[in-house]
Each structure stands twice: as C-alpha cells, then as structure tokens.
Design an enzyme around this catalytic site. Structure first.
Site, PDB file in Angstrom:
ATOM      1  CG  PHE A 107       8.984  -4.125  43.023  1.00 37.49           C
ATOM      2  CD1 PHE A 107       8.537  -3.449  44.159  1.00 37.49           C
ATOM      3  CD2 PHE A 107       8.914  -5.517  43.017  1.00 37.49           C
ATOM      4  CE1 PHE A 107       8.014  -4.136  45.249  1.00 37.49           C
ATOM      5  CE2 PHE A 107       8.394  -6.211  44.102  1.00 37.49           C
ATOM      6  CZ  PHE A 107       7.942  -5.521  45.219  1.00 37.49           C
ATOM      7  CG  ASP A 146      14.424  -9.073  39.184  1.00 37.88           C
ATOM      8  OD1 ASP A 146      13.863 -10.155  38.936  1.00 37.88           O
ATOM      9  OD2 ASP A 146      14.180  -8.395  40.200  1.00 37.88           O
ATOM     10  CE  LYS A 179       6.254 -11.340  39.872  1.00 40.31           C
ATOM     11  NZ  LYS A 179       5.400 -10.894  40.951  1.00 40.31           N
TER      12      LYS A 179
HETATM   13  N1  PMP Z   1      11.701  -8.930  41.186  1.00 42.75           N
HETATM   14  C1  PMP Z   1      10.731  -8.508  40.364  1.00 42.75           C
HETATM   15  C2  PMP Z   1      11.105  -7.899  39.059  1.00 42.75           C
HETATM   16  C3  PMP Z   1       9.392  -8.664  40.723  1.00 42.75           C
HETATM   17  O1  PMP Z   1       8.433  -8.231  39.899  1.00 42.75           O
HETATM   18  C4  PMP Z   1       9.081  -9.257  41.958  1.00 42.75           C
HETATM   19  C5  PMP Z   1       7.643  -9.463  42.415  1.00 42.75           C
HETATM   20  N2  PMP Z   1       6.706  -8.634  41.902  1.00 42.75           N
HETATM   21  C6  PMP Z   1      10.122  -9.674  42.781  1.00 42.75           C
HETATM   22  C7  PMP Z   1      11.428  -9.513  42.362  1.00 42.75           C
HETATM   23  C8  PMP Z   1       9.845 -10.325  44.113  1.00 42.75           C
HETATM   24  O2  PMP Z   1       9.309 -11.585  43.905  1.00 42.75           O
HETATM   25  P1  PMP Z   1       8.492 -12.315  45.077  1.00 42.75           P
HETATM   26  O3  PMP Z   1       7.208 -11.593  45.222  1.00 42.75           O
HETATM   27  O4  PMP Z   1       8.343 -13.741  44.597  1.00 42.75           O
HETATM   28  O5  PMP Z   1       9.342 -12.231  46.294  1.00 42.75           O
END
Ligand code: PMP
Length: 452
Positions: A145, A230, A259
């Site tokens: 994700f 990521d 986050k």
């Molecule tokens: N990458 C990862 C690993 C995530 O867990 C998330 C959000 N859960 C995102 C990207 C996307 O982040 P955002 O919700 O701030 O767009």
C-alpha cells in the site's frame, strides 16, 4: 466559532454533504460516537467515557494526541505571524527540518523535498526516480500500500481500491514479497527506475523474511534501479527503530516520510533522496522549481516537524515503542493457541496485528458469510465488540481479516495490558457469534451482527 460548530450534529451534516456511506458504516459497527476530547493515547466521548486509541489516526499520532510541546511550538509560530510561503523566498525552518531529518538518515541521502502527505511523497519518489534514471518502470511488492492517488495507487496492490477507477497507470508491476528471483527477472530488463517497498507492509503488518530486503537492495544497485523505503507508516519510531529499514541496516536511495512527522497537527510529508538524483532532475536554473506543491514547506508544518523530532528524542519514544511492542506481542501471541479463529499474531515495535482465519469446522453459516461479505468477522464482529471495552482499532489486510494496532508511542505498559485483556474477552465472544448463528440457523448480515 469552533465550539459552536462542534456542538452541531456531526453525523447529519457529514451524511448530507460529505459521505453518507461512511456514516452508515460507523453506525453499523457502533462507532457513531461524539468525541469530546483527546490526549496522548486516549479519546473521551461526550458521555465522558475514556477510550484507548489503538488506531492512532492510522499512525499519525506517534507523539500522542494533542502533544503539548508540539502545540506550544505551533502557537509560538502563529503568534510570530511569520512571513511564510512567500514562494519567491525561503526562511530557515524548512532547511532546519531537512537537516534534522538527514541527521537521522543514512549519509548517502543528502536532500529533502517536502510534500503535504504520504501519497505525495510517493508520487515525488516515482517522478524523481524516473527523472533521475531516465527509465520508465516502477516495481513494487504484492500486497503493498503506497497511497490512493493515481501513481501511488498503481504502485500499490489493492484490487479493491483500484477496481472502480479503470485501468491503472501503465509501467507498474508487482513481485511477491520474498521472491528474489522474480525481482531480478524484472530488474534485468534495466528499464526499472524505482523499486519501492514498505519495510513492514502496512495493510497486513507483513514482515519480510530476514535477508530479503538487503538482498533486494543489492539487486537494485546491481541493475541501476533506485531503492525506496516507504516509511510513511513505519517511520519515526513506529517499529522500535527510528526508521524500520534500520532493523536490517539498509541504505535506501529514497525514503518517504509522512503521517506522524507533524505530530498529527498539519498535513505534511517528505521525500529524502540522494543529492545526485535531485540534481539530475533540478539540473539548471530553468528546472529550479520543476517539482513542488504550493503548501508543502509551509511554516506550521515545518515547526510541527521540528517539535515532533525533539519530542521523539526527549521522551525516548523509539525505545518505548520497542519495549512496549515486545510486551504487546508477549501478551497476545498465546491467543493463537487459545482460539481457533486466531491464525497469527505479529508485529514489530508498536505496529501490531492479529489475523483471523475461519473458525472450527462445522460452522456452515460462517463460511457462507465469508463468501458473501469479506471482512465481516473482523469489521462487524470483532471491532464492535471492542466498544464494550472502550478500545479503537483498525481492520486491515487484503481479506480484511486482520485487526491492527498503531497506537501513539506514548502508550503505557498498563495500556498494553488493558488492551490484551480486552482482546481476550472480545475473542471469547467473537468465537461464539458465528457458532451460535450456525446453531440457530440465523441469516447473518452486518446489521444483525452489529446488534450483538
Ligand atoms: N505509504 C504508506 C506505507 C502508507 O501506509 C500510507 C498511508 N496509509 C501512504 C503511503 C499514503 O499516505 P497518505 O495517507 O498520507 O497519503
């Protein structure tokens, strides 16, 4: 003005003007509550009941909700009425936050681009990797994700999020977690700009086997592909190290962050990358503003970021995540033997999950339910039962058969024990529901289960 608006009915206006399906879902699982107050790892509803927040705003409250030191820094910045976002100018806040992030990253990373969110950090990684390498393709892992905008959605592997939106962007492919041969087969074509991985996959809290990520990183180096960790969810202490890639001594070419970086106050994110890669793209005066976003390095986000990093250090939150994570695993792993329905308990630091399987044979109703509505058990049986124990947690995983915790790292040992006790009590009841339903031949549906 704010108090007046907050006194209104949140559900009516949200259903009317934002998203009625979300309000229906909250009602179905018994979380249509009015939240009155939040602090650290706790929320209070309008009746004054305290809830333990294992959901942690999907992982944006590592320093705790309404952290007073981060708030103070923001109030100070507001009072200063800083001339921020001049656009034709800079102040020292973004450089200072970039320096602080780079201090915590491997030396091969020399630059930081700020964004407004995690998905934008991923989009920046995709774009900059393509620009720096001159290659078109992006590789990611199955079950990944990375966000929900078109590029990050294509990098992710969530059919349920992709299906309604037509064919995903071309040039994105997925390889299985742990399969180095499949990875090398793709990299050998020497057209892959970027391989992006979550050091622990957020959707299912899937942990790679030791050695996989270092070997994958080496393969990327061998074939000229940039290797991106990521860390949007796993960063800033979540897994018991400042960044999760540290568990295996990785040195990524790119790192995405978001986050908790702004203490949960301001939308914010960042892409850390190598100086050479940045300069490959921002290679001339003409290209000085080739990538960016109007609000990205705004003063409040930068101030919150600086205060958050200080708070993580001052409160020893990385270490706290490690020790409390071990305590949580010790307390919850025995549930696998205690309940048929529990398939696995896993985690790293305070990134924790319990995965459910099917209950013992003989429960025909359960199997029917499983076929008819994935996620029914976790979402509509387990989560509502947590309301009795005043705990918030998240349903995740590709079969939506996982309940997951990403609590603020300010959690206490007593909170961990309270959660483990609540989980045990929830599972006793949860196992009974499908069996009871089978015995009485009940037609199961979300609404009938929500009443239990
Ligand atoms: N990458 C990862 C690993 C995530 O867990 C998330 C959000 N859960 C995102 C990207 C996307 O982040 P955002 O919700 O701030 O767009």
């Amino acid at each position: 003005m704010v108090s007046e608006v907050l006194a209104g009915d949140p559900f009516a206006s949200y259903a009317r003007s934002v998203n009625p399906q979300f309000v229906r879902m909250l009602r179905a699982i018994g979380f249509d509550r009015r939240w009155a107050r939040a602090e650290g790892a706790y929320l209070w509803d309008a009746d004054g009941s305290r809830f333990l927040d294992l959901l942690g705003g999907y992982g944006m409250f590592n320093v705790g909700r309404n952290n007073p030191r981060v708030r103070e820094a923001l109030v100070e910045a507001l009072a200063l009425e800083t001339p921020g976002s001049v656009q034709l100018g800079v102040n020292s806040l973004s450089g200072a936050l970039a320096d602080e992030l780079l201090k915590r990253l491997p030396a091969r990373l020399g630059k930081v681009l700020f964004t407004n969110s995690g998905t934008e950090a991923v989009e920046a990684a995709i774009k900059l990797a393509r620009g720096a390498t001159g290659r078109p393709r992006v590789l990611a892992l199955e079950h990944a994700f990375h966000g929900l905008t078109t590029g990050s959605l294509a990098a992710g592997d969530s059919p349920e999020f992709k299906a309604p939106f037509g064919p995903p962007l071309p040039g994105f492919d997925h390889v299985p977690l742990g399969d180095l041969e499949a990875l090398e087969r793709e990299l050998r074509r020497e057209d892959v700009a970027l391989f992006i991985v979550e050091p622990v996959q957020g959707k299912g809290v899937n942990l790679p086997d030791p050695g996989y990520l270092p070997a994958a990183q080496q393969l990327c180096r061998d074939y000229g592909t940039l290797f991106c960790a990521d860390e949007v969810q796993t960063g800033l202490g979540r897994t018991g190290r400042f960044f999760a890639f540290e568990h295996e001594g990785l040195e990524p070419d790119m790192v995405t962050i978001a986050k908790s970086i702004s203490g949960g106050y301001i939308p914010s994110g960042a892409l850390a990358l190598r100086t050479d890669d940045l300069l490959q793209v921002f290679d001339s005066l003409e290209h000085a503003v080739l990538h960016g976003s109007t609000f990205a390095p705004n003063d409040l986000a930068m101030v919150a970021g600086l205060a958050t990093l200080q708070e993580i250090d001052a409160e020893g939150l990385v270490e706290r995540s490690r020790t409390l994570g071990e305590r949580l695993l010790d307390a919850t792993r025995p549930l696998v033997d205690r309940y048929d329905v529990v398939r696995e308990v896993r985690g790293r630091g305070l990134m924790w999950a319990i995965e459910f399987g099917e209950p013992a044979a003989g429960s025909r109703a359960w199997r029917a339910v499983e076929r008819a509505q994935r996620g029914l058990f976790a979402q509509f049986v387990v989560v509502p039962l947590f309301t009795d124990h005043h705990v918030l947690c998240q349903v995740a995983g590709h079969g939506l058969n996982i309940v997951k915790g990403l609590p603020p790292l300010t959690l206490t040992a007593e909170d961990v024990d309270e959660f483990a006790t609540a989980l045990d009590a929830v599972l006793v009841k949860a196992e009974r529901i499908p069996r009871a339903a089978a015995r009485f031949g009940l037609k199961l549906g979300a609404s009938s289960l929500a009443r239990h």
